[in-house]
Design a protein around this motif. Structure first.
Motif, PDB file in Angstrom:
ATOM      1  N   ASN A 251      48.389 156.905 111.824  1.00  0.00           N
ATOM      2  CA  ASN A 251      48.226 155.966 110.710  1.00  0.00           C
ATOM      3  C   ASN A 251      49.305 154.888 110.726  1.00  0.00           C
ATOM      4  OD1 ASN A 251      45.923 157.116 109.527  1.00  0.00           O
ATOM      5  ND2 ASN A 251      47.149 158.557 108.322  1.00  0.00           N
ATOM      6  N   SER A 263      48.575 163.949 112.542  1.00  0.00           N
ATOM      7  CA  SER A 263      48.315 162.563 112.901  1.00  0.00           C
ATOM      8  C   SER A 263      49.351 162.155 113.944  1.00  0.00           C
ATOM      9  CB  SER A 263      48.422 161.669 111.655  1.00  0.00           C
ATOM     10  OG  SER A 263      48.500 160.305 112.001  1.00  0.00           O
ATOM     11  N   TRP A 282      47.429 149.971 115.547  1.00  0.00           N
ATOM     12  CA  TRP A 282      47.378 150.125 114.092  1.00  0.00           C
ATOM     13  C   TRP A 282      46.592 148.992 113.436  1.00  0.00           C
ATOM     14  CZ3 TRP A 282      53.210 151.564 112.985  1.00  0.00           C
ATOM     15  CH2 TRP A 282      53.389 152.936 113.232  1.00  0.00           C
ATOM     16  N   ARG A 289      42.170 155.043 107.300  1.00  0.00           N
ATOM     17  CA  ARG A 289      43.288 155.950 107.506  1.00  0.00           C
ATOM     18  C   ARG A 289      42.776 157.377 107.658  1.00  0.00           C
ATOM     19  NH1 ARG A 289      44.911 151.540 107.713  1.00  0.00           N
ATOM     20  NH2 ARG A 289      46.752 150.585 106.711  1.00  0.00           N
TER      21      ARG A 289
END
Length: 294
Positions: A251, A263, A282, A289
């Protein structure tokens, strides 16, 4: 706490356990019919997974009774990593590959202290590849014939110019209907399309532990993933870092992910361009997300 541990001795014992696990994998001929569903038909476990974890757990209890244990097959809801020295075990990372005979699976073992990995051992018995690292002492690949190479394989790591020069990895996981599935499929398009990153190509080899190791070796430029568990990534995490790579979160803005955050985004060692390619990926996520309940 770390100073009291003989890390080299522990690493060598972890290698012994990993190789015993490899022998157990190679001694069976599994199939889909021999496995059981966990969450759904794409999430499976075999008797070999359970037997290898039991072997590792009992071996550690005998040799190092003060080291705690966290394993995929014996994990209990609510169980969390502590600051105490802990052996984190994935007996077969890539179980679907294992039961289909696709030679990309591995036993993954990590020793953590204060919730951070300090030893990583990942062994693929099908290829005979053994990836190892100790925090602060580098990462290595030992081949089936005993040849050992420091990682990354290329001693002078090339810069990462842009995502358009990268070979990327992403795993699809077993969640095929939630926002996580939508985000993964969205990122496949964004990473590969001409209006997105236009990356060289994308690989999904079925083992997060080995994806981390392939980033460490420099065979993959990036591995972006959300949904794995600590046992999938703990060993590869330190191996990638010790090879000069960086590990951030999948994220945006997560420059310091926790092992249990589910993550992860690994970037190979490079003379330059690591942070830039992170920010480029990103940006492709837009407002999407990964979120997890646990």
């Amino acid at each position: 706490m770390i100073a009291k541990l003989d890390l080299e001795e522990i690493k060598n014992y972890m290698i012994d356990l990993a190789k015993k696990g490899g022998i157990m994998m190679k001694s069976v001929n599994p199939s889909v019919d021999d496995s059981c569903e966990k969450n759904n038909s794409a999430d499976r476990v075999t008797a070999t997974d359970k037997a290898i974890e039991a072997m590792v757990k009992s071996g550690m209890a005998i040799k190092y009774p003060d080291i705690e244990f966290l394993g995929e097959e014996t994990f209990k809801d609510g169980q969390k990593l502590t600051d105490e020295p802990t052996l984190v075990c994935d007996p077969i990372d890539g179980t679907l590959n294992f039961i289909h005979g696709f030679p990309n699976y591995a036993i993954s073992l990590a020793l953590t202290v204060c919730k951070a990995p300090i030893i990583g051992v990942v062994y693929n018995p099908a290829r005979g590849d053994l990836f190892t690292a100790i925090k602060g002492r580098g990462a290595f690949l030992t081949r089936w014939d005993g040849t050992e190479s420091a990682l990354p394989i290329r001693p002078q790591a090339d810069p990462i110019n842009k995502l358009a020069s990268c070979l990327c990895a992403l795993e699809y996981g077993n969640d095929r209907q939630s926002h996580k599935w939508e985000l993964r499929t969205h990122m496949v398009d964004r990473l590969l399309s001409k209006n997105g990153g236009m990356a060289h190509s994308l690989r999904s080899s079925g083992s997060a532990a080995l994806d981390f190791c392939y980033v460490a070796a420099g065979w993959l430029d990036i591995f972006w993933e959300g949904g794995c568990w600590i046992w999938d990534v703990a060993a590869g995490f330190v191996i990638a870092q010790e090879a000069g790579g960086i590990v951030v979160g999948a994220n945006p803005g997560d420059w310091n992910p926790s092992l249990e955050g589910r993550s992860y985004f690994a970037v190979r060692g490079a003379a330059s361009g690591q942070r830039e390619v992170v920010e480029e990926v990103w940006e492709l996520m837009g407002d999407r997300r990964f979120t997890f309940n646990s």
